[in-house]
Design a protein around this motif. Structure first.
Motif, PDB file in Angstrom:
ATOM      1  N   ILE A 106       0.834  -1.115  -0.018  1.00 22.93           N
ATOM      2  CA  ILE A 106      -0.047   0.112   0.024  1.00 22.93           C
ATOM      3  C   ILE A 106       0.893   1.201  -0.078  1.00 22.93           C
ATOM      4  N   VAL A 107       1.829   1.237   0.791  1.00 24.86           N
ATOM      5  CA  VAL A 107       2.654   2.624   0.924  1.00 24.86           C
ATOM      6  C   VAL A 107       3.423   2.720  -0.354  1.00 24.86           C
ATOM      7  N   ARG A 108       4.008   1.976  -1.264  1.00 20.10           N
ATOM      8  CA  ARG A 108       4.366   1.806  -2.315  1.00 20.10           C
ATOM      9  C   ARG A 108       3.410   2.798  -3.338  1.00 20.10           C
ATOM     10  N   VAL A 109       2.363   2.623  -3.220  1.00 16.41           N
ATOM     11  CA  VAL A 109       1.291   3.204  -4.186  1.00 16.41           C
ATOM     12  C   VAL A 109       1.375   4.663  -4.078  1.00 16.41           C
ATOM     13  N   ILE A 110       1.365   5.315  -2.744  1.00 14.65           N
ATOM     14  CA  ILE A 110       1.172   6.629  -2.545  1.00 14.65           C
ATOM     15  C   ILE A 110       2.162   7.512  -3.260  1.00 14.65           C
ATOM     16  N   PRO A 111       3.647   7.196  -3.082  1.00  7.66           N
ATOM     17  CA  PRO A 111       4.631   8.196  -3.831  1.00  7.66           C
ATOM     18  C   PRO A 111       4.565   7.771  -5.232  1.00  7.66           C
ATOM     19  N   LEU A 112       4.075   6.602  -5.777  1.00  6.10           N
ATOM     20  CA  LEU A 112       4.317   6.341  -7.028  1.00  6.10           C
ATOM     21  C   LEU A 112       2.999   7.183  -7.715  1.00  6.10           C
ATOM     22  N   ALA A 113       1.757   7.441  -7.181  1.00  4.45           N
ATOM     23  CA  ALA A 113       0.926   8.092  -7.712  1.00  4.45           C
ATOM     24  C   ALA A 113       1.088   9.564  -7.824  1.00  4.45           C
ATOM     25  N   ARG A 114       1.926  10.111  -6.638  1.00  2.00           N
ATOM     26  CA  ARG A 114       2.049  11.464  -6.587  1.00  2.00           C
ATOM     27  C   ARG A 114       3.090  11.815  -7.686  1.00  2.00           C
ATOM     28  N   GLU A 115       4.188  11.001  -7.952  1.00  4.41           N
ATOM     29  CA  GLU A 115       5.142  11.136  -9.021  1.00  4.41           C
ATOM     30  C   GLU A 115       4.609  11.150 -10.112  1.00  4.41           C
ATOM     31  N   THR A 116       3.638  10.341 -10.430  1.00  6.72           N
ATOM     32  CA  THR A 116       2.953  10.396 -11.981  1.00  6.72           C
ATOM     33  C   THR A 116       1.476  10.840 -12.089  1.00  6.72           C
ATOM     34  N   ASN A 117       1.382  11.943 -11.015  1.00  4.27           N
ATOM     35  CA  ASN A 117      -0.128  12.476 -11.249  1.00  4.27           C
ATOM     36  C   ASN A 117      -1.317  11.496 -11.278  1.00  4.27           C
ATOM     37  N   VAL A 118      -1.437  10.520 -10.465  1.00  2.00           N
ATOM     38  CA  VAL A 118      -2.606   9.557 -10.492  1.00  2.00           C
ATOM     39  C   VAL A 118      -3.489   9.877  -9.138  1.00  2.00           C
ATOM     40  N   PRO A 119      -4.004  10.801  -8.802  1.00  2.00           N
ATOM     41  CA  PRO A 119      -4.421  11.057  -7.541  1.00  2.00           C
ATOM     42  C   PRO A 119      -5.812  10.407  -7.382  1.00  2.00           C
ATOM     43  N   GLU A 120      -6.261   9.835  -8.370  1.00  2.00           N
ATOM     44  CA  GLU A 120      -7.496   9.042  -8.366  1.00  2.00           C
ATOM     45  C   GLU A 120      -7.392   7.991  -7.071  1.00  2.00           C
ATOM     46  N   VAL A 121      -6.150   7.365  -7.343  1.00  2.00           N
ATOM     47  CA  VAL A 121      -5.964   6.109  -6.321  1.00  2.00           C
ATOM     48  C   VAL A 121      -5.610   6.312  -5.092  1.00  2.00           C
ATOM     49  N   LEU A 122      -5.443   7.835  -4.671  1.00  3.59           N
ATOM     50  CA  LEU A 122      -4.836   8.124  -3.370  1.00  3.59           C
ATOM     51  C   LEU A 122      -5.824   8.209  -2.337  1.00  3.59           C
ATOM     52  N   PRO A 123      -7.248   8.463  -2.459  1.00  9.63           N
ATOM     53  CA  PRO A 123      -8.246   8.432  -1.346  1.00  9.63           C
ATOM     54  C   PRO A 123      -8.062   6.998  -0.795  1.00  9.63           C
ATOM     55  N   TRP A 124      -8.294   5.902  -1.534  1.00  6.16           N
ATOM     56  CA  TRP A 124      -8.426   4.592  -1.152  1.00  6.16           C
ATOM     57  C   TRP A 124      -7.220   4.134  -0.629  1.00  6.16           C
ATOM     58  N   ALA A 125      -6.241   4.614  -0.985  1.00  9.75           N
ATOM     59  CA  ALA A 125      -4.602   4.185  -0.546  1.00  9.75           C
ATOM     60  C   ALA A 125      -4.614   4.489   0.705  1.00  9.75           C
ATOM     61  N   TYR A 126      -4.781   5.965   1.027  1.00 10.95           N
ATOM     62  CA  TYR A 126      -4.748   6.778   2.466  1.00 10.95           C
ATOM     63  C   TYR A 126      -5.846   5.807   3.362  1.00 10.95           C
ATOM     64  N   TYR A 127      -6.993   5.490   2.882  1.00  4.54           N
ATOM     65  CA  TYR A 127      -7.895   4.818   3.793  1.00  4.54           C
ATOM     66  C   TYR A 127      -7.500   3.463   3.980  1.00  4.54           C
ATOM     67  N   LEU A 128      -6.681   2.969   3.429  1.00  2.00           N
ATOM     68  CA  LEU A 128      -6.062   1.470   3.788  1.00  2.00           C
ATOM     69  C   LEU A 128      -4.897   1.808   4.804  1.00  2.00           C
ATOM     70  N   CYS A 129      -4.354   2.739   4.464  1.00  2.37           N
ATOM     71  CA  CYS A 129      -3.042   3.160   5.346  1.00  2.37           C
ATOM     72  C   CYS A 129      -3.427   3.445   6.727  1.00  2.37           C
ATOM     73  N   THR A 130      -4.538   3.821   6.863  1.00  2.80           N
ATOM     74  CA  THR A 130      -5.329   4.034   8.354  1.00  2.80           C
ATOM     75  C   THR A 130      -5.497   2.920   9.216  1.00  2.80           C
ATOM     76  N   HIS A 131      -5.412   1.560   8.511  1.00  2.00           N
ATOM     77  CA  HIS A 131      -5.349   0.412   9.008  1.00  2.00           C
ATOM     78  C   HIS A 131      -4.136  -0.152   9.545  1.00  2.00           C
ATOM     79  N   ILE A 132      -2.971   0.506   9.103  1.00  2.00           N
ATOM     80  CA  ILE A 132      -1.760   0.021   9.670  1.00  2.00           C
ATOM     81  C   ILE A 132      -1.588   0.600  10.992  1.00  2.00           C
ATOM     82  N   PRO A 133      -1.224  -0.313  11.886  1.00  2.00           N
ATOM     83  CA  PRO A 133      -0.899   0.094  13.226  1.00  2.00           C
ATOM     84  C   PRO A 133       0.160   1.228  13.152  1.00  2.00           C
ATOM     85  N   THR A 134      -0.218   2.145  14.241  1.00  2.00           N
ATOM     86  CA  THR A 134       0.446   3.585  14.306  1.00  2.00           C
ATOM     87  C   THR A 134       1.924   3.308  14.439  1.00  2.00           C
ATOM     88  N   THR A 135       2.483   2.469  15.037  1.00  2.00           N
ATOM     89  CA  THR A 135       4.123   2.233  15.389  1.00  2.00           C
ATOM     90  C   THR A 135       4.381   1.994  14.067  1.00  2.00           C
TER      91      THR A 135
END
Length: 257
Positions: A106-135
């Motif tokens: 999941i964390v690989r998708v976010i920088p790739l989407a930013r680098e290549t201007n594909v923001p449509e995938v970011l909301p769901w990617a961030y949503y999934l990241c909120t399920h990663i334990p905080t630490t």
């Protein structure tokens, strides 16, 4: 243009001027395969996991974005968008399919989407990241600190949305005006452990399937189901704003640029 003088000393290959490129060699090789092999994308299995998908499309997406190769770029976006939906119907599809998302992917998708201007995938990617334990999220070496902050702040907003918009029946029930059997006395009880589990990994877009088990009257159940359905729709529309991405309309406009 063809009459412009050429440099006297220039590297050539087979008599043709060589143009140095700054792209990663592996990325450019992937693009060459995609261009010269008409069945290149068919080699990616429809059942491929997220890790394989990212590895397969990353180089092609980077190079095709840089050099305006619209067909290749669109193909890559359609592949990754299948895993990271931009509609509630798409969200329901991946949830019902019980798609597996590993945090390291999941964390690989976010920088790739930013680098290549594909923001449509970011909301769901961030949503999934909120399920990663905080630490684990804080110690991640791929995400920027800004992205980590967006995930942590977004988690709190999603928890609030789950309590007050999508799953209110679990926390505060409003009886239907036409209820005649006193359904308020049948409210489910939430222990602190259950509440803490939900708070640690909020999932307001998850469909709640326990309405019938609550044994409310038909009027109250219909009201709750409507509230839950419209609540999920509302949260989906809010999702980009939760992670400071504007609206879905803003995202689609930016991606088309």
């Amino acid at each position: 243009m063809f009459t412009l003088p050429q440099p006297k000393e220039v590297e050539t290959i087979d008599g043709c001027p060589a143009v140095p490129l700054t792209d990663v060699l592996a990325d450019f090789e992937d693009v060459m395969r995609a261009i010269y092999d008409p069945f290149h994308f068919d080699t990616l299995s429809p059942e491929a996991g997220l890790s394989a998908v990212i590895t397969f499309i990353s180089g092609i997406l980077r190079v095709s974005t840089k050099y305006n190769m619209h067909v290749l770029r669109s193909k890559c976006i359609s592949i990754i968008a299948h895993k990271f939906p931009s509609t509630l119907a798409g969200c329901d599809r991946v949830l019902s399919a019980q798609s597996v998302y590993e945090p390291s992917d999941i964390v690989r998708v976010i920088p790739l989407a930013r680098e290549t201007n594909v923001p449509e995938v970011l909301p769901w990617a961030y949503y999934l990241c909120t399920h990663i334990p905080t630490t684990k999220l804080i110690n991640d070496s791929v995400l920027s600190w800004r992205d980590k902050a967006l995930c942590l702040a977004g988690k709190e907003k999603l928890w609030e949305a789950q309590k007050t918009i999508t799953h209110t029946v679990l926390f505060e029930f409003t009886r239907s005006p036409t209820c005649t059997i006193g359904c308020t006395s049948r409210l489910p009880t939430m222990g602190w452990r259950d509440t803490e589990t939900l708070r640690a990994s909020p999932h307001p877009l998850e469909e709640y399937t326990g309405m019938a088990a609550l044994k409310f009257c038909a009027k109250c159940q219909a009201q709750m189901e409507t509230q839950h359905r419209t609540g999920r729709e509302k949260v989906w529309e809010m999702l980009p704003e939760i992670f400071q991405l504007g609206t879905w309309l803003d995202i689609r406009r930016d991606q088309s640029c």
